[in-house]
Scaffold this motif. Structure first.
Motif, short mmCIF file in Angstrom:
data_model
loop_
_atom_site.label_atom_id
_atom_site.label_comp_id
_atom_site.label_asym_id
_atom_site.label_seq_id
_atom_site.Cartn_x
_atom_site.Cartn_y
_atom_site.Cartn_z
N ASP A 386 0.87 -1.18 0.00
CA ASP A 386 0.00 0.00 0.00
C ASP A 386 0.90 1.23 0.00
O ASP A 386 1.66 1.45 0.95
N PRO A 387 0.86 2.06 -1.06
CA PRO A 387 1.80 3.19 -1.14
C PRO A 387 1.59 4.27 -0.09
O PRO A 387 2.45 5.12 0.11
N CYS A 393 0.09 -5.38 1.07
CA CYS A 393 -1.33 -5.50 0.74
C CYS A 393 -1.82 -6.92 1.01
O CYS A 393 -1.05 -7.88 0.87
N PRO A 394 -3.06 -7.07 1.38
CA PRO A 394 -3.62 -8.42 1.51
C PRO A 394 -3.70 -9.07 0.13
O PRO A 394 -3.61 -8.39 -0.90
N GLN A 397 -5.18 -7.72 -3.84
CA GLN A 397 -5.37 -6.28 -3.81
C GLN A 397 -4.23 -5.64 -4.59
O GLN A 397 -3.08 -6.05 -4.49
N VAL A 398 -4.56 -4.63 -5.39
CA VAL A 398 -3.56 -3.93 -6.18
C VAL A 398 -2.77 -2.99 -5.28
O VAL A 398 -3.33 -2.29 -4.42
N GLY A 399 -1.47 -2.97 -5.46
CA GLY A 399 -0.61 -2.06 -4.72
C GLY A 399 0.65 -1.78 -5.50
O GLY A 399 0.81 -2.24 -6.65
N LEU A 444 0.00 -10.01 -6.93
CA LEU A 444 0.56 -11.36 -7.02
C LEU A 444 -0.56 -12.39 -6.93
O LEU A 444 -1.49 -12.24 -6.13
N ASP A 445 -0.46 -13.42 -7.75
CA ASP A 445 -1.39 -14.54 -7.68
C ASP A 445 -0.58 -15.82 -7.86
O ASP A 445 -0.01 -16.05 -8.93
#
Length: 620
Positions: A386-387, A393-394, A397-399, A444-445
């Motif tokens: 999270d920037p 980030c969980p 979620q994009v971060g 990430l996935d």
């Protein structure tokens, strides 16, 4: 020979010159096709020593050294680059100064780097001296490397230096701001090369082919230095030769049986458009084992179209190798497994606007494709952060993408504060390890990295997040007059409010038969229909005039600057009337039955109803 046993490329090249002196290191195709120039490992070693000897004799040899060479003299550039490494000097590869913008960039690098020596050819020496500011030019030592004799290398002793010694400054592309000199050490280079060998799975039978500019990290490190690291020949051509006749790239792969070659997404698109069925009959691409692609958003449509179009030439879809990298990490950051098809997934667009990732394995309405850029290798670590809070980030979620590892460079040359912000970021809950803040957004996935956009490029309209490359793709797919990969979307401040501007190149075949009103309305309606954003201004540009970096990335920040300064080479510019872009007016305009609403039928009306519902939620 095992290159990972060496601490620097200098030591490795010296041994290559001894153990296989007559083996060809590089072949340069002067006409992009058949006119060859070659250099062996022994010749490269001798030329590098001779140039190093000359550099060491100069009074400013402890300063960075600028390299400027014409595209058609790639072998001279390579010798000069290794000459700097042999001298222990800090090399700065630069774009050949072909226009005023390139001269401006060169002057900026001279000032920021404090370089006092320029290595070049006699022709460019004379030309560049007269183009530079006289005060700057008078303080430089100009060295024409064409006049240096091989025998100057006989008694030269290469100085001793450690792996953490600076090898060169790799200036950033400038796609999101002012270019900065990234400090790359010999250790950074060797670490990145070891990673490339692991993921590309190159060996002594591999053959490299490249057309990318050698002053750019992908061309220099990915093509030139990686081929040396593998001890294999590399076939090169000028990027101008490729742009003028794109099939030359494929012809070189076919003729020399190239196994490793690649470029940005736009290059594959260009080949699909330019290579004819008749030309394909003479191509054999079955040797092409790894077609890397990076440096700009990788599109599923490009992968599918290229794989299908060149399948009958022997190209395999599994050869496509999406990867991710940047100058601040020397070059390579992530990549997948060789000979495995690219991993493509689909995400819900509405969730993505809220930085959430809702995945699907199939395409469906309201979703967009994302392509895996692979995973981390060796000692690398990637964290999605999270920037704002600087916490991980969980999942899903994009971060912001943060990277740590031995390939990460040392910082920006003479910019300690910016270096600290970018290269020495710490997680708030784990302050023991520094990370590189890439400025890129993703998720990430299953350890696979997916890029969704740039932190600086993300725009917000009416409370909704917008990614410029999504908007650009929508525009370019809306009409055949719009040139693919040649548009920019950015926001400007108008009376305290962010407004969307679209800049788009026109295809050459449409220059003399444009219906500007039709094109403007097409862009406005397609952008609103798919993204619920009102376009404030549109600039239709002449072919080839969109500002780009050397690797083909759109320089959105510079496009914005040129737009605001009215310096774009525009065929036509449209701007929304002052009173027509407030939210209420926009909604009524698109609801008006007398407009082109019928063009989008029930699907558009359904989207618009959902949009109005979201607006009401924001108002609440």
């Amino acid at each position: 020979m095992q290159p990972f046993n060496y601490s620097t490329l200098v030591d490795y090249l010296r041994d290559l010159a001894k153990q296989q002196p007559d083996r060809i290191a590089y072949i340069f195709l002067k006409d992009g096709e058949s006119k060859e120039e070659t250099i062996t490992y022994q010749q490269l070693d001798q030329q590098a020593k001779a140039i190093a000897s000359q550099i060491s004799s100069l009074p400013s040899n402890n300063k960075p050294v600028i390299l400027i060479y014409p595209y058609e003299q790639s072998l001279e550039f390579i010798s000069a680059f290794f000459g700097c490494l042999y001298a222990g000097a800090i090399a700065i590869p630069c774009h050949p100064p072909q226009n005023l913008l390139a001269i401006k960039n060169l002057q900026g690098r001279l000032i920021s780097s404090q370089a006092k020596i320029i290595l070049t050819t006699q022709k460019l020496l004379t030309k560049t001296k007269h183009q530079l500011d006289p005060e700057i030019a008078s303080q430089l030592v100009w060295l024409n490397t064409e006049s240096i004799k091989f025998n100057q290398s006989i008694n030269y002793q290469i100085p001793q230096f450690t792996p953490d010694h600076l090898a060169f400054l790799q200036y950033t592309s400038g796609s999101t701001g002012t270019p900065k000199g990234v400090m790359v050490t010999h250790q950074n280079l060797m670490s990145n090369q070891q990673m490339l060998q692991l993921v590309f799975a190159g060996n002594s039978q591999s053959i490299g082919v490249g057309w990318l500019p050698l002053f750019h990290d992908m061309g220099l490190i990915g093509n030139v230095l990686h081929s040396l690291y593998l001890g294999i020949p590399c076939i090169l051509m000028s990027p101008l030769a490729f742009i003028q006749k794109p099939i030359r790239w494929l012809q070189a792969i076919s003729h020399y049986r190239g196994t490793i070659s690649g470029g940005p997404n736009f290059a594959y698109d260009l080949l699909c458009r330019q290579v004819t069925e008749a030309q394909k009959q003479h191509l054999d691409l079955s040797s092409w084992e790894l077609a890397f692609t990076g440096a700009e958003p990788i599109r599923q449509k490009t992968i599918e179209q290229f794989s299908h179009y060149f399948a009958d030439c022997g190209f395999r879809r599994e050869a496509f190798y999406p990867c991710y990298g940047m100058a601040e990490a020397t070059l390579f950051i992530t990549g997948g497994l060789k000979n495995e098809a690219p991993i493509i997934k689909y995400v819900e667009e509405k969730a993505l606007e809220q930085n959430r990732v809702v995945l699907s394995t199939i395409a469906k309405p309201g979703s967009c494709s994302v392509i895996s850029c692979g995973r981390a290798w060796l000692d690398e670590k990637i964290v999605i952060v999270d920037p704002q809070s600087l916490t991980p980030c969980p999942p899903h979620q994009v971060g912001e993408i943060w990277v740590a590892g031995s390939g990460v460079a040392q910082g920006y040359w003479q910019q300690p504060e910016l270096s600290k912000q970018t290269f020495q970021a710490y997680l708030s809950d784990h302050p023991e390890q520094p990370f590189l803040r890439t400025g890129d957004l993703g998720f990430l996935d299953h350890q696979e990295l997916f890029i969704t956009g740039r932190l600086k490029d993300v725009m917000m309209f009416w409370g909704f997040t917008c990614y410029p490359h999504h908007l650009e793709q929508t525009v370019q797919q809306s009409h055949p007059a719009f040139s693919l990969n040649n548009g920019a979307a950015f926001s400007i401040n108008v009376a305290g409010e962010e407004k969307l501007v679209i800049v788009q190149e026109i295809e050459r075949s449409y220059r003399n038969c444009l219906d500007v009103d039709e094109l403007v309305e097409t862009i406005r309606w397609r952008i609103f229909a798919e993204h619920f954003v009102d376009v404030y201004a549109i600039a239709l540009l002449q072919p080839g005039s969109l500002p780009k970096t050397s690797s083909g990335k759109v320089k959105r920040s510079f496009c914005k600057e040129q737009y605001l300064n009215q310096n774009l080479k525009a065929i036509a510019i449209w701007q929304s009337p002052p009173s027509s872009s407030d939210l209420t007016t926009v909604i009524h305009r698109y609801l008006n039955p007398m407009t082109h609403l019928r063009r989008y039928s029930g699907l558009f009306r359904g989207k618009l109803r959902r949009f109005l519902y979201q607006i009401r939620q924001i108002d609440k």
